[in-house]
Motif scaffolding. Structure first.
Motif, short mmCIF file in Angstrom:
data_model
loop_
_atom_site.label_atom_id
_atom_site.label_comp_id
_atom_site.label_asym_id
_atom_site.label_seq_id
_atom_site.Cartn_x
_atom_site.Cartn_y
_atom_site.Cartn_z
N VAL A 21 0.78 -1.29 -0.02
CA VAL A 21 -0.05 0.08 0.02
C VAL A 21 0.90 1.33 -0.12
O VAL A 21 1.61 1.38 0.86
CB VAL A 21 -0.99 0.07 1.24
CG1 VAL A 21 -2.01 1.20 1.25
CG2 VAL A 21 -1.71 -1.15 1.12
N PHE A 22 0.65 2.03 -1.10
CA PHE A 22 1.38 3.37 -1.23
C PHE A 22 0.82 4.56 -0.85
O PHE A 22 -0.27 4.44 -0.78
CB PHE A 22 2.12 3.30 -2.72
CG PHE A 22 2.91 2.17 -3.31
CD1 PHE A 22 4.17 2.14 -2.99
CD2 PHE A 22 2.19 1.11 -3.54
CE1 PHE A 22 4.96 1.05 -3.52
CE2 PHE A 22 3.16 -0.11 -4.09
CZ PHE A 22 4.49 -0.12 -3.99
N PRO A 23 1.63 5.60 -0.39
CA PRO A 23 1.21 6.93 0.08
C PRO A 23 0.24 7.54 -0.96
O PRO A 23 -0.44 8.30 -0.71
CB PRO A 23 2.24 7.48 0.46
CG PRO A 23 3.44 7.17 0.07
CD PRO A 23 2.90 5.62 -0.09
N ASP A 24 0.56 7.46 -2.17
CA ASP A 24 -0.01 8.00 -3.24
C ASP A 24 0.53 7.20 -4.71
O ASP A 24 1.10 6.48 -4.59
CB ASP A 24 0.38 9.33 -3.30
CG ASP A 24 1.99 9.59 -3.40
OD1 ASP A 24 2.51 8.76 -4.03
OD2 ASP A 24 2.63 10.56 -2.36
N THR A 25 -0.24 7.78 -5.76
CA THR A 25 -0.03 6.98 -6.98
C THR A 25 1.14 7.43 -7.52
O THR A 25 1.90 6.44 -8.32
CB THR A 25 -1.20 7.58 -7.98
OG1 THR A 25 -1.32 8.84 -8.25
CG2 THR A 25 -2.68 7.12 -7.40
N ALA A 26 1.89 8.50 -7.41
CA ALA A 26 3.25 8.80 -7.72
C ALA A 26 4.20 7.66 -7.14
O ALA A 26 5.07 7.27 -8.02
CB ALA A 26 3.65 10.30 -7.73
N THR A 27 4.04 7.44 -5.98
CA THR A 27 5.11 6.29 -5.51
C THR A 27 4.71 5.20 -6.11
O THR A 27 5.81 4.20 -6.13
CB THR A 27 4.70 6.52 -3.68
OG1 THR A 27 5.15 7.76 -3.31
CG2 THR A 27 5.73 5.39 -3.20
N LEU A 28 3.34 4.72 -6.07
CA LEU A 28 3.00 3.51 -6.81
C LEU A 28 3.80 3.37 -8.17
O LEU A 28 4.35 2.52 -8.69
CB LEU A 28 1.59 3.18 -6.85
CG LEU A 28 1.25 2.18 -7.60
CD1 LEU A 28 1.68 0.79 -7.42
CD2 LEU A 28 -0.44 1.98 -7.75
N THR A 29 3.59 4.34 -9.07
CA THR A 29 4.07 4.75 -10.35
C THR A 29 5.54 4.40 -10.44
O THR A 29 6.35 3.49 -11.26
CB THR A 29 3.92 6.05 -11.13
OG1 THR A 29 2.43 6.23 -11.03
CG2 THR A 29 4.35 5.87 -12.34
N THR A 30 6.19 5.03 -9.36
CA THR A 30 7.66 4.70 -9.46
C THR A 30 8.14 3.26 -9.14
O THR A 30 9.06 2.79 -9.69
CB THR A 30 8.66 5.71 -8.18
OG1 THR A 30 8.20 7.10 -8.88
CG2 THR A 30 10.05 5.50 -8.37
N TRP A 31 7.44 2.83 -8.08
CA TRP A 31 7.86 1.22 -7.52
C TRP A 31 7.41 0.56 -9.06
O TRP A 31 7.99 -0.41 -9.10
CB TRP A 31 7.01 1.08 -6.47
CG TRP A 31 7.01 -0.37 -6.04
CD1 TRP A 31 7.94 -1.02 -5.38
CD2 TRP A 31 6.09 -1.60 -6.56
NE1 TRP A 31 7.54 -2.30 -5.24
CE2 TRP A 31 6.67 -2.69 -5.94
CE3 TRP A 31 5.09 -1.39 -7.49
CZ2 TRP A 31 6.07 -3.86 -6.49
CZ3 TRP A 31 4.48 -2.92 -7.73
CH2 TRP A 31 5.12 -3.97 -7.02
N GLY A 32 6.28 0.73 -9.44
CA GLY A 32 5.84 -0.19 -10.80
C GLY A 32 6.79 0.00 -11.86
O GLY A 32 7.25 -1.00 -12.46
N GLU A 33 7.41 1.05 -11.99
CA GLU A 33 8.54 1.03 -13.21
C GLU A 33 9.61 0.27 -12.62
O GLU A 33 10.34 -0.43 -13.77
CB GLU A 33 8.96 2.80 -13.34
CG GLU A 33 7.90 3.42 -14.12
CD GLU A 33 8.19 5.00 -13.84
OE1 GLU A 33 9.16 5.37 -13.31
OE2 GLU A 33 7.39 5.56 -14.51
N ALA A 34 10.02 0.31 -11.31
CA ALA A 34 11.05 -0.59 -11.09
C ALA A 34 10.76 -1.90 -11.27
O ALA A 34 11.56 -2.92 -11.82
CB ALA A 34 11.58 -0.47 -9.63
#
Length: 79
Positions: A21-34
């Motif tokens: 569970v991420f604090p926001d979609t921007a953090t999820l997007t960064t994690w998703g790219e990795a």
């Protein structure tokens, strides 16, 4: 390290999986790219990602990720 504010370990179809569970979609997007660059399989929904096993259970994960995404109204990645 992942940027997740919470992580839960679960088992799906006999394979290790997890919910981040991420604090926001921007953090999820960064994690998703990795994750994408490493060949990970996951389903994103809102600010969360269901991470599926991408080693010994990769075939199963690739099969069920789209089904889970449909059920959640999310998006399957790595399939």
């Amino acid at each position: 390290m992942s940027g997740a504010k919470a992580r839960f370990d679960i088992t799906i179809n006999g394979f290790d999986a997890g919910i981040n569970v991420f604090p926001d979609t921007a953090t999820l997007t960064t994690w998703g790219e990795a994750s994408d660059s490493l060949g990970g399989i996951y389903v994103s929904y809102g600010n969360a990602a269901l991470t599926l096993n991408s080693s010994e259970g990769i075939t199963n994960s690739a099969e069920i990720a789209p089904q889970i995404a449909t059920a959640l109204g999310g998006e399957a990645h790595g399939v």
